[in-house]
Write a protein that holds these residues in place. Structure first.
Motif, short mmCIF file in Angstrom:
data_model
loop_
_atom_site.label_atom_id
_atom_site.label_comp_id
_atom_site.label_asym_id
_atom_site.label_seq_id
_atom_site.Cartn_x
_atom_site.Cartn_y
_atom_site.Cartn_z
N LYS A 1 0.67 -1.21 -0.16
CA LYS A 1 -0.05 -0.09 0.03
C LYS A 1 1.02 1.27 0.01
CE LYS A 1 -3.15 -2.60 3.08
NZ LYS A 1 -3.79 -2.51 4.28
N MET A 2 2.13 1.16 0.19
CA MET A 2 2.85 2.32 0.29
C MET A 2 3.96 2.56 -0.75
SD MET A 2 3.64 1.44 4.44
CE MET A 2 4.87 2.99 4.69
N VAL A 3 4.30 1.56 -1.56
CA VAL A 3 5.42 1.74 -2.25
C VAL A 3 4.66 2.22 -3.75
CG1 VAL A 3 6.80 -0.04 -1.03
CG2 VAL A 3 5.47 -0.70 -2.98
N SER A 4 5.52 2.47 -4.63
CA SER A 4 5.02 3.05 -6.01
C SER A 4 6.29 3.34 -6.78
CB SER A 4 4.16 4.34 -5.76
OG SER A 4 3.76 4.86 -7.15
N VAL A 5 6.27 2.94 -8.02
CA VAL A 5 7.40 3.24 -8.97
C VAL A 5 7.32 4.74 -9.51
CG1 VAL A 5 7.48 0.51 -9.64
CG2 VAL A 5 6.11 2.22 -11.23
N SER A 6 6.08 5.31 -9.15
CA SER A 6 6.21 6.75 -9.61
C SER A 6 6.10 7.59 -8.27
CB SER A 6 4.92 7.10 -10.51
OG SER A 6 3.77 6.58 -9.76
N GLY A 7 6.59 7.08 -6.92
CA GLY A 7 6.50 7.74 -5.90
C GLY A 7 7.70 8.74 -5.75
N ASN A 8 7.97 9.01 -4.45
CA ASN A 8 9.20 9.66 -4.16
C ASN A 8 10.26 8.48 -4.03
OD1 ASN A 8 9.15 8.16 -1.73
ND2 ASN A 8 8.01 9.94 -0.60
N ALA B 1 20.29 6.61 -2.22
CA ALA B 1 21.01 8.03 -2.75
C ALA B 1 21.08 7.91 -4.29
CB ALA B 1 22.56 7.90 -2.35
N ILE B 2 20.95 6.92 -4.95
CA ILE B 2 21.13 7.14 -6.40
C ILE B 2 19.49 7.55 -6.94
CG2 ILE B 2 21.17 5.77 -8.57
CD1 ILE B 2 23.43 3.89 -7.27
N PHE B 3 18.49 6.87 -6.45
CA PHE B 3 17.04 7.14 -6.72
C PHE B 3 17.06 8.80 -6.34
CE2 PHE B 3 16.60 3.04 -7.59
CZ PHE B 3 15.57 2.67 -8.03
N GLU B 4 17.53 9.33 -5.37
CA GLU B 4 17.33 10.58 -4.81
C GLU B 4 18.03 11.68 -5.99
OE1 GLU B 4 18.76 11.40 -0.80
OE2 GLU B 4 16.91 10.71 -0.07
N SER B 5 19.15 11.33 -6.18
CA SER B 5 19.89 11.97 -7.53
C SER B 5 19.15 12.25 -8.69
CB SER B 5 21.24 11.46 -7.59
OG SER B 5 21.34 10.21 -8.36
N ILE B 6 18.52 10.85 -9.00
CA ILE B 6 17.64 10.72 -10.31
C ILE B 6 16.41 11.70 -10.19
CG2 ILE B 6 16.20 9.24 -11.86
CD1 ILE B 6 18.15 6.97 -11.33
N ASP B 7 16.10 11.87 -9.01
CA ASP B 7 14.70 12.58 -8.72
C ASP B 7 15.08 13.96 -9.09
OD1 ASP B 7 12.07 11.98 -7.72
OD2 ASP B 7 12.55 13.35 -6.25
N VAL B 8 16.08 14.54 -9.00
CA VAL B 8 16.27 15.78 -9.11
C VAL B 8 16.67 15.92 -10.64
CG1 VAL B 8 18.23 17.78 -8.89
CG2 VAL B 8 17.60 16.15 -6.99
N ALA B 9 16.87 15.14 -11.25
CA ALA B 9 17.37 15.17 -12.85
C ALA B 9 15.93 15.09 -13.53
CB ALA B 9 18.32 13.89 -13.33
N ASN C 1 7.72 11.17 -15.29
CA ASN C 1 8.55 10.89 -16.51
C ASN C 1 8.66 9.34 -16.81
OD1 ASN C 1 11.03 10.46 -18.33
ND2 ASN C 1 10.87 12.50 -18.24
N LYS C 2 8.14 8.86 -17.81
CA LYS C 2 8.23 7.35 -18.25
C LYS C 2 9.41 6.81 -18.24
CE LYS C 2 6.75 3.41 -19.50
NZ LYS C 2 6.07 2.40 -18.39
N GLU C 3 10.61 7.72 -18.83
CA GLU C 3 11.78 7.39 -19.03
C GLU C 3 12.62 7.14 -17.69
OE1 GLU C 3 13.65 6.48 -21.87
OE2 GLU C 3 11.50 6.28 -22.34
N ARG C 4 12.13 8.04 -16.69
CA ARG C 4 12.71 7.78 -15.44
C ARG C 4 12.57 6.33 -14.81
NH1 ARG C 4 10.95 7.04 -11.23
NH2 ARG C 4 8.81 7.56 -11.94
N ILE C 5 10.99 6.01 -15.09
CA ILE C 5 10.72 4.76 -14.55
C ILE C 5 11.61 3.55 -15.40
CG2 ILE C 5 8.86 3.05 -14.40
CD1 ILE C 5 7.01 5.48 -14.12
N ASN C 6 11.58 3.66 -16.70
CA ASN C 6 12.35 2.53 -17.28
C ASN C 6 13.91 2.58 -16.71
OD1 ASN C 6 10.24 1.99 -18.93
ND2 ASN C 6 10.64 3.66 -20.58
#
Length: 538
Positions: free
Chosen positions: A196-203, A431-439, A444-449
């Motif tokens: 219920k808490m996770v999401s591939v398009s969340g934070n 840390a890597i996911f946080e850095s991608i979050d800034v970019a 963005n569908k490409e970010r998910i990919n």
């Protein structure tokens, strides 16, 4: 380097969860809490069916939970139905009271134990209905069992408090502890809550949490060598995967940092050489050598003759939809455009089996050996007793290279037990996911990919696989130093020009990237989490 206080969970901080949050599965079949007539029912033990989907934000494929008979808890969360009975008396208001081994108002009851017990049961039956049967079950429980139950009830209370806080990192760690302890009741319940808490398009933690949850499920399913197939997502074509890899290369500086620092060291040491032989033990798409060829083309006195020997890997071959001849053709065309004499040699043999004769060494060549993000893929001595890493480093030493470059993730997952490895993986990739979050925007569908196809599989392999099936086995810089020193190498500090170029690269990216120089090596990180180290040896 200190770990980031923002999101890092230390192993010491989370390992105590195991002592305060979980029940032993053999003691209770199911539980329910009751407070002001609201009920929360916990799942019963049953076989966990294999399920895996990376579409966690849109599809909940976790099996439905049972709704078992409940055991009542009092408003202060103590399980009345399983407390060890002591002495019971009737007060003047005809309510049942529990005292500490003494009976008040003795004139109201007989001293005969059997008669006392019988009267108590009649009162309990009238007041509690069918729950009195539960009290019968525990009437003869020994004090040790009662104490154990109270401890377990307290653990459930702490776990419910943890869920109410909504700390996703804490819950992921709790679930990992339950998986490690084969506590299926707790595992099943926490997984249903985590879904219920996770999401591939969340934070960032919600996105990473989706993949770490899949990894835990895959571990339970013993996916092993079929781990990638357990991720029920559309397999990208080679061209699509190559596009995802290229996007990650562009939006984050990690690979550029490693390639730039390694190339700078090679260019510096090869200043006066006329023939250069670069042996790249994992050449990927060959993109590292584009900038080096361009740099050597403008060298004072003309470029040297360059020969590159490359080793392939299955992921890179799939992405390019062909063998290393594709890389050779691209680099040859580039070198020709810059008037650089060039030769490419593709090796089909695996790095773990290569011998000196396979490298076709020639007199007069100055040799550079490149280990860029590949040594951690070799099995270490903890897997099968063979020290493949040590063997390859000793082979490199026998080549008498002018320089050996190393680029590796700054993470410790090689021989850690499961749970501390889980925590290390979570801290590193967050840390890597946080850095991608800034970019890239979250929608963005490409970010998910990029995250799904370039990072999630590493996460799943680290968490779900053991033994030879786990190919992601990172080591810290201090461990690589020990290995290189034992193989007979000495450090080759990177010069100030290379360091300055890396700083310019770092500053060209948005976000909280950090750059640190440690004993001649460079370390790129996000906030206070070290991520990639680069160093040179000779």
């Amino acid at each position: 380097m200190q770990m980031s206080q923002k999101h890092n969970m230390s192993y010491e901080a989370v390992q105590n969860l195991g002592s305060c949050c979980f029940l032993q599965s053999e003691n209770l079949d199911y539980y329910s809490s009751s407070d002001n007539s609201s009920h929360a029912t916990y799942p019963s033990v049953r076989t966990l069916e294999q399920y895996c989907t990376l579409e966690s934000s849109t599809k909940n494929s976790f099996p439905s939970l049972n709704s078992p008979t409940t055991v009542s808890f009092s408003p202060n969360h103590s399980p009345l139905s399983k407390l060890q009975p002591k002495s019971y008396v009737l007060s003047s208001h005809s309510s049942l009271e529990i005292t500490n081994d003494s009976i008040e108002n003795e004139s109201c009851l007989t001293h005969n134990d059997n008669e006392l017990r019988h009267k108590i049961r009649e009162l309990e039956s009238a007041m509690l209905g069918h729950d009195a049967d539960i009290l019968d079950m525990y009437d003869t429980v020994i004090p040790e069992q009662s104490d154990s139950f109270l401890l377990e009830a307290e653990r459930w209370k702490k776990m419910m408090e943890m869920i109410s806080r909504g700390d996703l990192q804490e819950m992921l760690c709790a679930c990992a502890i339950a998986v490690a302890g084969n506590d299926m009741e707790t595992t099943e319940w926490l997984m249903s809550e985590l879904r219920k808490m996770v999401s591939v398009s969340g934070n960032p933690i919600q996105r990473l949490g989706a993949y770490m949850l899949e990894a835990l499920v895959a571990r339970l399913a013993s996916s092993g060598s079929t781990i990638y197939k357990a991720l029920k997502c559309k397999e990208p074509t080679g061209r699509e995967l190559l596009s995802h890899m290229h996007l990650l290369y562009e939006i984050c500086p990690y690979l550029k940092f490693g390639y730039m620092s390694a190339n700078g060291a090679i260019a510096e040491v090869m200043k006066g050489e006329t023939e250069v032989h670069i042996i790249d033990f994992q050449i990927n798409q060959g993109i590292q050598w584009v900038s080096l060829i361009q740099a050597l083309a403008g060298r004072h006195g003309g470029p040297p003759k360059i020969r590159i020997t490359g080793f392939d890997d299955s992921t890179s071959a799939y992405a390019r939809e062909g063998g290393l001849e594709i890389v050779g053709e691209r680099l040859s065309a580039l070198a020709q455009s810059y008037n650089v004499p060039f030769e490419f040699h593709a090796l089909e043999v695996a790095p773990t089996e290569v011998e000196i004769k396979d490298l076709e060494l020639r007199p007069g060549e100055a040799i550079a050996v490149n280990f860029a993000m590949m040594l951690h893929h070799l099995p270490d001595e903890s897997v099968d007793g063979k020290n493949h890493r040590g063997r390859l480093l000793r082979l490199a030493k026998c080549l008498s290279p002018k320089i050996v470059t190393l680029v590796e993730q700054e993470s410790h997952t090689s021989n850690l037990p499961f749970f501390p490895r889980f925590v290390e993986t979570m801290n590193y990739y967050l840390a890597i996911f946080e850095s991608i979050d800034v970019a890239l925007p979250r929608e963005n569908k490409e970010r998910i990919n990029v995250e799904q196809h370039c990072l999630a599989r590493e996460v799943v392999n680290l968490v779900a696989c053991e033994g030879a099936e786990r190919v992601e086995r990172h080591e810290l810089l201090k461990n690589w130093r020990s290995r290189f020193t034992m193989a007979g190498f000495s450090p080759y500090p990177l010069n100030s020009f290379i360091t300055s170029s890396i700083k310019n690269l770092q500053q060209s990216y948005q976000g909280h990237y950090t750059l640190e120089e440690r004993d001649g090596a460079l370390c790129l990180g996000w906030m206070n989490q070290a991520l990639i180290t680069s160093c040179a040896w000779r």
